[in-house]
Write a protein that holds these residues in place. Structure first.
Motif, short mmCIF file in Angstrom:
data_model
loop_
_atom_site.label_atom_id
_atom_site.label_comp_id
_atom_site.label_asym_id
_atom_site.label_seq_id
_atom_site.Cartn_x
_atom_site.Cartn_y
_atom_site.Cartn_z
N VAL A 140 8.39 10.38 11.96
CA VAL A 140 7.33 9.87 11.43
C VAL A 140 7.15 10.50 9.91
CG1 VAL A 140 4.74 10.31 11.40
CG2 VAL A 140 5.96 10.33 13.69
N LEU A 141 7.00 9.48 9.16
CA LEU A 141 7.23 9.63 7.65
C LEU A 141 5.74 9.73 7.33
CD1 LEU A 141 9.82 6.78 6.68
CD2 LEU A 141 10.22 9.41 7.65
N GLU A 142 5.37 10.89 6.97
CA GLU A 142 4.14 11.32 6.29
C GLU A 142 4.01 11.04 4.81
OE1 GLU A 142 2.24 14.86 7.50
OE2 GLU A 142 2.58 14.35 9.72
N THR A 143 3.12 9.92 4.41
CA THR A 143 3.07 9.69 3.12
C THR A 143 1.63 9.82 2.42
OG1 THR A 143 2.47 7.38 3.18
CG2 THR A 143 4.84 7.82 3.63
N ASN A 144 1.58 9.27 1.06
CA ASN A 144 0.09 9.43 0.47
C ASN A 144 -0.39 8.06 0.90
OD1 ASN A 144 2.04 7.72 -0.77
ND2 ASN A 144 0.74 7.93 -2.66
N ILE A 149 13.75 4.72 2.40
CA ILE A 149 13.02 5.65 1.61
C ILE A 149 13.83 5.45 0.24
CG2 ILE A 149 12.29 7.86 0.65
CD1 ILE A 149 12.59 8.72 3.77
N GLY A 150 13.13 4.88 -0.93
CA GLY A 150 13.74 4.58 -1.89
C GLY A 150 13.79 2.98 -2.38
N GLU A 170 9.24 -5.51 5.11
CA GLU A 170 8.03 -5.04 4.55
C GLU A 170 8.16 -4.06 3.26
OE1 GLU A 170 4.02 -2.56 6.30
OE2 GLU A 170 5.23 -3.91 7.50
N LEU A 171 7.50 -4.65 2.14
CA LEU A 171 7.75 -3.52 1.19
C LEU A 171 6.63 -2.92 0.53
CD1 LEU A 171 9.60 -6.45 -1.05
CD2 LEU A 171 10.63 -4.69 0.38
N ARG A 172 6.86 -1.61 0.38
CA ARG A 172 5.52 -0.91 0.17
C ARG A 172 5.68 0.09 -1.13
NH1 ARG A 172 1.40 0.42 3.84
NH2 ARG A 172 1.56 -1.05 5.81
N LEU A 173 4.91 -0.27 -2.19
CA LEU A 173 5.31 0.14 -3.32
C LEU A 173 3.95 1.47 -3.33
CD1 LEU A 173 5.65 -2.79 -6.06
CD2 LEU A 173 7.42 -0.76 -5.41
N ASN A 174 4.19 2.44 -4.40
CA ASN A 174 3.03 3.58 -4.43
C ASN A 174 3.04 4.15 -3.03
OD1 ASN A 174 2.06 2.65 -7.30
ND2 ASN A 174 1.52 0.80 -6.00
N THR A 175 4.17 4.44 -2.54
CA THR A 175 4.20 5.12 -1.20
C THR A 175 5.27 6.21 -1.24
OG1 THR A 175 3.61 3.06 0.00
CG2 THR A 175 4.35 4.84 1.44
N LYS A 176 4.80 7.58 -1.42
CA LYS A 176 5.63 8.58 -1.27
C LYS A 176 5.78 9.58 -0.08
CE LYS A 176 6.08 13.03 -3.98
NZ LYS A 176 5.40 13.84 -4.92
N ALA A 223 14.32 -7.19 13.71
CA ALA A 223 13.77 -5.82 13.57
C ALA A 223 12.83 -5.66 12.51
CB ALA A 223 15.00 -4.90 13.10
N ARG A 224 11.94 -4.50 12.65
CA ARG A 224 10.84 -4.37 11.79
C ARG A 224 11.31 -3.46 10.69
NH1 ARG A 224 4.81 -2.94 13.10
NH2 ARG A 224 4.87 -3.42 10.94
N ILE A 225 11.34 -3.71 9.38
CA ILE A 225 12.28 -2.80 8.54
C ILE A 225 11.20 -2.76 7.46
CG2 ILE A 225 13.75 -2.81 6.79
CD1 ILE A 225 15.66 -4.56 8.55
N VAL A 226 11.01 -1.63 6.97
CA VAL A 226 9.96 -1.07 5.83
C VAL A 226 10.93 -0.43 4.67
CG1 VAL A 226 9.05 0.86 6.73
CG2 VAL A 226 7.71 -0.39 5.30
N VAL A 227 10.48 -0.74 3.44
CA VAL A 227 10.99 -0.07 2.43
C VAL A 227 9.98 0.77 1.70
CG1 VAL A 227 12.37 -0.07 0.29
CG2 VAL A 227 12.77 -1.70 2.10
N LEU A 228 10.05 2.00 1.58
CA LEU A 228 8.92 2.85 0.94
C LEU A 228 9.53 3.37 -0.37
CD1 LEU A 228 8.07 5.05 4.06
CD2 LEU A 228 7.25 2.82 3.45
N GLU A 229 8.70 3.13 -1.46
CA GLU A 229 8.80 3.36 -2.81
C GLU A 229 7.70 4.13 -3.38
OE1 GLU A 229 9.89 4.31 -6.54
OE2 GLU A 229 11.71 3.37 -5.14
N LYS A 230 7.93 5.28 -4.02
CA LYS A 230 6.79 6.03 -4.45
C LYS A 230 6.28 5.50 -6.01
CE LYS A 230 9.55 9.80 -6.86
NZ LYS A 230 9.02 9.48 -8.35
N GLU A 231 7.12 4.64 -6.79
CA GLU A 231 6.65 4.36 -7.94
C GLU A 231 6.01 2.71 -7.73
OE1 GLU A 231 6.79 6.03 -10.27
OE2 GLU A 231 8.37 7.46 -9.92
#
Length: 404
Positions: A182-186, A7-8, A164-170, A27-35
């Motif tokens: 479980v990370l609940e996001t927009n 997260i970040g 996996e990179l996910r922008l706009n994900t808060k 590994a399955r890796i994801v980065v979640l960034e809200k901006e």
């Protein structure tokens, strides 16, 4: 299902994703960034300094990670053709009563195994002819770089390694489901076996969503900068810092040559009424209320009332800000500086009013939370990322001891 969710998408989060991707290529890796882009907050608004580590307590995370990080950051820039310069910096005493503090800094530099040398006034003048001082130090390993470029390269490498990179994900909520989270996001829900929280200005809130109490709260301090006009950039050759006040937790206004050739002067350090408040008028009721009702803030304010008032005056008075700069370079005039960007420092503060002076990394169930990573986190990012990646498989073997 992911093995790791980070997260970040600042420099620490992306460095952690890169290190984890290298260590666990399957590994399955994801980065979640809200901006909408990487390095949007602290990383993208800092001064671009590759720090040496001279200020930090020997044996601390900051001292070790910064010393090692200054080398690994330069090597990374060389390997990926990112512009940087190891220009060094001078730390100067402008008055005789600062000489004992300058001597202490020199000894700390030696303890931290840095290349540092003492300078007489004339030797400082050879490096920085326009500086007024009685003595100084030369710190050789300090450099400059654009950390937004570094972050973009981190992101590119994470993607090339299968991340996996996910922008706009808060992230709004975290639920424990068996051994997973479980990370609940927009943008929907993300289930993961392990979470690393690198949320910077919101890291304490994310840790609490994960049922982890860091025993500290993020208090945002805005740092405002001026910039030398192009005609006056010749007044600064490298980086020029004052001897820091040992009773105040910030370094004082200084001059920083940037990688694009500009020269920034600052920052001050004033309380921001919004965690992402880059303007004086920015205000968020929740952020403001949390600070005003936090006992630790009032204890800090009482201890540093005089310095805090001076910082506020510098925020609203160009003349006062200029006066601080003239202690280092007397010939600078008001017309030589123009206002430029501001940054917000995510500083963890304990309930007893003590600022957390080291990186604060706290473990939870199948999670690691980076709850204090202000400067020199950008310099140290590769080392922090590697340390967290080493800690991920078995938390009982965590090499980073929890600090609170």
């Amino acid at each position: 299902m992911y093995d790791l969710a980070i997260i970040g998408g600042g420099i620490v989060g992306l460095a952690t994703a890169m290190a984890a991707s290298k260590r666990f290529p399957q590994a399955r890796i994801v980065v979640l960034e809200k901006e909408s882009k990487w390095a949007y907050h602290q990383t993208g608004n800092n001064s671009g300094v590759i720090h040496s580590g001279i200020y930090y307590k020997p044996g601390s995370f900051k001292a070790k990670f910064c010393r090692d990080g200054s080398r690994s950051m330069v090597e990374f820039c060389q390997a990926h053709d990112i512009s940087y310069e190891v220009c060094g910096k001078v730390i100067v005493a402008t008055e005789n009563d600062q000489l004992p503090q300058l001597e202490n800094l020199y000894r700390r530099g030696l303890e931290n195994q840095l290349k540092v040398t003492q300078l007489q006034r004339e030797q400082v003048k050879e490096i920085e002819p326009h500086v007024s001082c009685v003595a100084g130090l030369k710190v050789f390993t300090t450099g400059i770089v654009d950390y937004k470029q570094v972050c973009q390269k981190y992101a590119d490498l994470v993607q090339s390694l299968g991340g996996e990179l996910r922008l706009n994900t808060k992230v709004d909520k975290i639920r424990q489901v068996g051994e997973n989270q479980v990370l609940e996001t927009n943008q929907g829900a993300f289930e993961t076996r392990f979470v690393v929280n690198c949320a910077g200005l919101h890291s304490d809130r994310i840790s609490k969503l994960s049922q982890v109490d860091p025993q500290a709260k993020i208090v945002p301090f805005r740092g405002e900068y001026y910039e030398l006009t192009p005609e006056k950039r010749h007044l600064v050759n490298t980086l020029i810092y004052p001897v820091p006040n040992p009773d105040f937790p910030f370094l004082g206004v200084h001059f920083t040559k940037m990688i694009d050739g500009s020269v920034h002067a600052g920052p001050n350090a004033v309380l921001s009424f919004k965690r992402e408040g880059y303007k004086k008028t920015d205000f968020n009721l929740r952020d403001f209320t949390e600070v005003m009702t936090y006992p630790g803030f009032w204890k800090l304010a009482a201890k540093h009332a005089d310095e805090g008032i001076q910082e506020i005056i510098r925020s609203f008075s160009k003349t006062a800000f200029l006066h601080s700069l003239q202690k280092l370079i007397p010939e600078i005039k008001a017309d030589d500086i123009v206002s430029t960007h501001a940054g917000v420092r995510a500083q963890a503060l304990k309930r007893d009013g003590q600022l957390v002076d080291d990186f604060l990394i706290v473990q939870g169930k199948n999670s690691v939370h980076v709850c204090n990573a202000p400067s020199p986190a950008a310099t140290s990012s590769l080392e922090i990322g590697k340390a967290i990646a080493q800690a991920i498989p078995e938390l009982q073997h965590l090499q980073i001891k929890v600090k609170v």
